[in-house]
Motif scaffolding. Structure first.
Motif, PDB file in Angstrom:
ATOM      1  N   UNK A 176      26.317  78.478  -9.162  1.00 47.41           N
ATOM      2  CA  UNK A 176      25.857  77.336  -9.720  1.00 47.41           C
ATOM      3  C   UNK A 176      26.293  76.040  -9.091  1.00 47.41           C
ATOM      4  N   UNK A 177      26.261  75.067  -9.171  1.00 46.90           N
ATOM      5  CA  UNK A 177      26.403  73.895  -8.325  1.00 46.90           C
ATOM      6  C   UNK A 177      27.529  73.394  -9.243  1.00 46.90           C
ATOM      7  N   UNK A 178      27.802  73.340  -9.961  1.00 43.94           N
ATOM      8  CA  UNK A 178      28.613  72.385 -10.843  1.00 43.94           C
ATOM      9  C   UNK A 178      29.668  72.830 -10.243  1.00 43.94           C
ATOM     10  N   UNK A 179      30.433  71.702 -10.370  1.00 41.95           N
ATOM     11  CA  UNK A 179      32.159  71.906  -9.952  1.00 41.95           C
ATOM     12  C   UNK A 179      33.156  72.422 -10.857  1.00 41.95           C
ATOM     13  N   UNK A 180      33.657  73.394 -11.057  1.00 44.30           N
ATOM     14  CA  UNK A 180      34.272  73.913 -11.909  1.00 44.30           C
ATOM     15  C   UNK A 180      35.620  74.228 -12.189  1.00 44.30           C
ATOM     16  N   UNK A 181      36.291  73.552 -10.996  1.00 46.28           N
ATOM     17  CA  UNK A 181      37.885  73.844 -10.794  1.00 46.28           C
ATOM     18  C   UNK A 181      37.966  72.583 -11.773  1.00 46.28           C
ATOM     19  N   UNK A 182      39.583  73.036 -12.333  1.00 52.20           N
ATOM     20  CA  UNK A 182      40.425  72.148 -13.534  1.00 52.20           C
ATOM     21  C   UNK A 182      39.498  72.080 -14.841  1.00 52.20           C
TER      22      UNK A 182
ATOM     23  N   UNK B 139      42.371  78.011 -17.439  1.00 55.96           N
ATOM     24  CA  UNK B 139      41.506  76.732 -16.196  1.00 55.96           C
ATOM     25  C   UNK B 139      41.328  77.708 -15.137  1.00 55.96           C
ATOM     26  N   UNK B 140      40.310  77.193 -14.192  1.00 50.11           N
ATOM     27  CA  UNK B 140      39.779  77.966 -13.084  1.00 50.11           C
ATOM     28  C   UNK B 140      40.703  76.472 -11.931  1.00 50.11           C
ATOM     29  N   UNK B 141      41.224  77.148 -11.665  1.00 45.36           N
ATOM     30  CA  UNK B 141      42.327  76.742 -10.426  1.00 45.36           C
ATOM     31  C   UNK B 141      41.770  76.199  -8.915  1.00 45.36           C
ATOM     32  N   UNK B 142      42.901  76.998  -8.081  1.00 51.74           N
ATOM     33  CA  UNK B 142      41.977  77.208  -6.760  1.00 51.74           C
ATOM     34  C   UNK B 142      40.766  77.788  -6.472  1.00 51.74           C
ATOM     35  N   UNK B 143      39.877  77.331  -5.765  1.00 57.65           N
ATOM     36  CA  UNK B 143      38.513  78.001  -5.204  1.00 57.65           C
ATOM     37  C   UNK B 143      39.424  78.273  -3.849  1.00 57.65           C
ATOM     38  N   UNK B 144      38.537  79.563  -3.361  1.00 58.02           N
ATOM     39  CA  UNK B 144      38.177  80.412  -1.895  1.00 58.02           C
ATOM     40  C   UNK B 144      37.315  80.859  -2.260  1.00 58.02           C
ATOM     41  N   UNK B 145      36.987  80.957  -0.747  1.00 59.05           N
ATOM     42  CA  UNK B 145      35.316  81.773  -0.551  1.00 59.05           C
ATOM     43  C   UNK B 145      34.484  81.221  -1.480  1.00 59.05           C
ATOM     44  N   UNK B 146      33.533  81.587  -1.817  1.00 55.63           N
ATOM     45  CA  UNK B 146      32.065  81.119  -2.788  1.00 55.63           C
ATOM     46  C   UNK B 146      32.792  81.923  -4.353  1.00 55.63           C
ATOM     47  N   UNK B 147      32.995  83.002  -4.601  1.00 56.06           N
ATOM     48  CA  UNK B 147      32.563  83.057  -5.442  1.00 56.06           C
ATOM     49  C   UNK B 147      34.420  82.955  -6.418  1.00 56.06           C
ATOM     50  N   UNK B 148      35.793  82.971  -5.361  1.00 58.38           N
ATOM     51  CA  UNK B 148      36.703  83.388  -6.139  1.00 58.38           C
ATOM     52  C   UNK B 148      37.797  81.874  -6.344  1.00 58.38           C
ATOM     53  N   UNK B 149      38.908  82.240  -7.396  1.00 55.57           N
ATOM     54  CA  UNK B 149      39.183  81.430  -8.158  1.00 55.57           C
ATOM     55  C   UNK B 149      40.379  82.221  -8.833  1.00 55.57           C
ATOM     56  N   UNK B 150      41.721  81.157  -8.584  1.00 51.00           N
ATOM     57  CA  UNK B 150      42.635  81.543  -9.427  1.00 51.00           C
ATOM     58  C   UNK B 150      42.774  81.314 -10.553  1.00 51.00           C
ATOM     59  N   UNK B 151      42.944  81.430 -11.065  1.00 50.49           N
ATOM     60  CA  UNK B 151      43.352  81.223 -12.574  1.00 50.49           C
ATOM     61  C   UNK B 151      44.318  80.980 -13.469  1.00 50.49           C
TER      62      UNK B 151
END
Length: 233
Positions: free
Chosen positions: A146-152, A167-179
């Protein structure tokens, strides 16, 4: 020399955009008493000692629905005791012209006001791959693009007919998120389950709602559901 000790800080976040709210005028109440936290340029509101171990704060103004939060200082990071508070914008607010509004009324019998949510019917382009609990933090891996900014922002994954909201929080890597979980953890979600955008707001005392959505998406939003009932002030 008098040293002022920070009890905790509140960061007010616009729930639709996931961005910190800055430059708006809010009132803070503890019971019936108005309190005056120290406002910082970066959008933090600093509450100084002394405070109760459990502080119930009501927030009003700024073009947002009023909000009650319970802050337990002992549960916050002592090095950075900041609690995020998600705020729901009222129609007619500063950002409302750039947003669409999904309006209606909850018909089922229930106690109101209540928090409500609805899911976008078109996919984000990402699908669930794996969930892990790493040292008490919740991490999710996705597949897709996806091109969309998802965090927050708020999203859901469906498992056995039930929604896991977070809530999608910190992004790490390509498709890895802390939730940050809202309802249920995605620990039983099947691989390939699509990630769905969620929009939220609150009803009035009669069950009527106005939920901000991306402009032009009013007709591609699913059923409005009750997330939880709001306790009286």
């Amino acid at each position: 020399m008098i040293r002022l000790k920070i009890a905790f800080a509140l960061r007010l976040v616009d729930d639709f955009s996931g961005q910190c709210i800055r430059g708006r005028k809010f009132l803070f109440f503890s019971g019936v008493r108005v309190v005056h936290p120290v406002e910082k340029d970066e959008g933090l509101y600093i509450f100084l000692e002394p405070q109760e171990k459990k502080s119930r704060i009501r927030i009003e103004g700024g073009g947002y629905h009023s909000c009650n939060v319970m802050i337990e200082s002992e549960l916050l990071d002592p090095e950075e005791p900041v609690a995020d508070v998600r705020m729901y914008e009222c129609p007619g607010g500063e950002y409302s012209r750039s947003r669409g509004w999904l309006t209606g009324i909850i018909s089922e019998p229930a106690a109101f006001p209540a928090e409500v949510y609805a899911e976008k019917n078109s996919p984000t382009g990402l699908a669930f791959r794996e969930y892990r609990n790493i040292e008490g933090e919740h991490w999710v891996w996705f597949q897709g693009f996806t091109r969309e900014k998802l965090t927050g922002k708020v999203f859901s994954l469906n498992s056995k007919g039930e929604d896991a909201l977070f809530v999608l929080g910190e992004k790490r890597g390509i498709n890895e998120y802390r939730i940050e979980p809202i309802v249920r953890l995605p620990d039983e979600v099947s691989p390939g389950t699509p990630l769905i955008r969620v929009y939220r707001s609150v009803t009035d005392r009669n069950g009527a709602y106005s939920i901000p959505v991306d402009a032009g998406e009013e007709n591609i939003i699913g059923e409005v559901r009750i997330l939880q009932h709001i306790l009286p002030s």
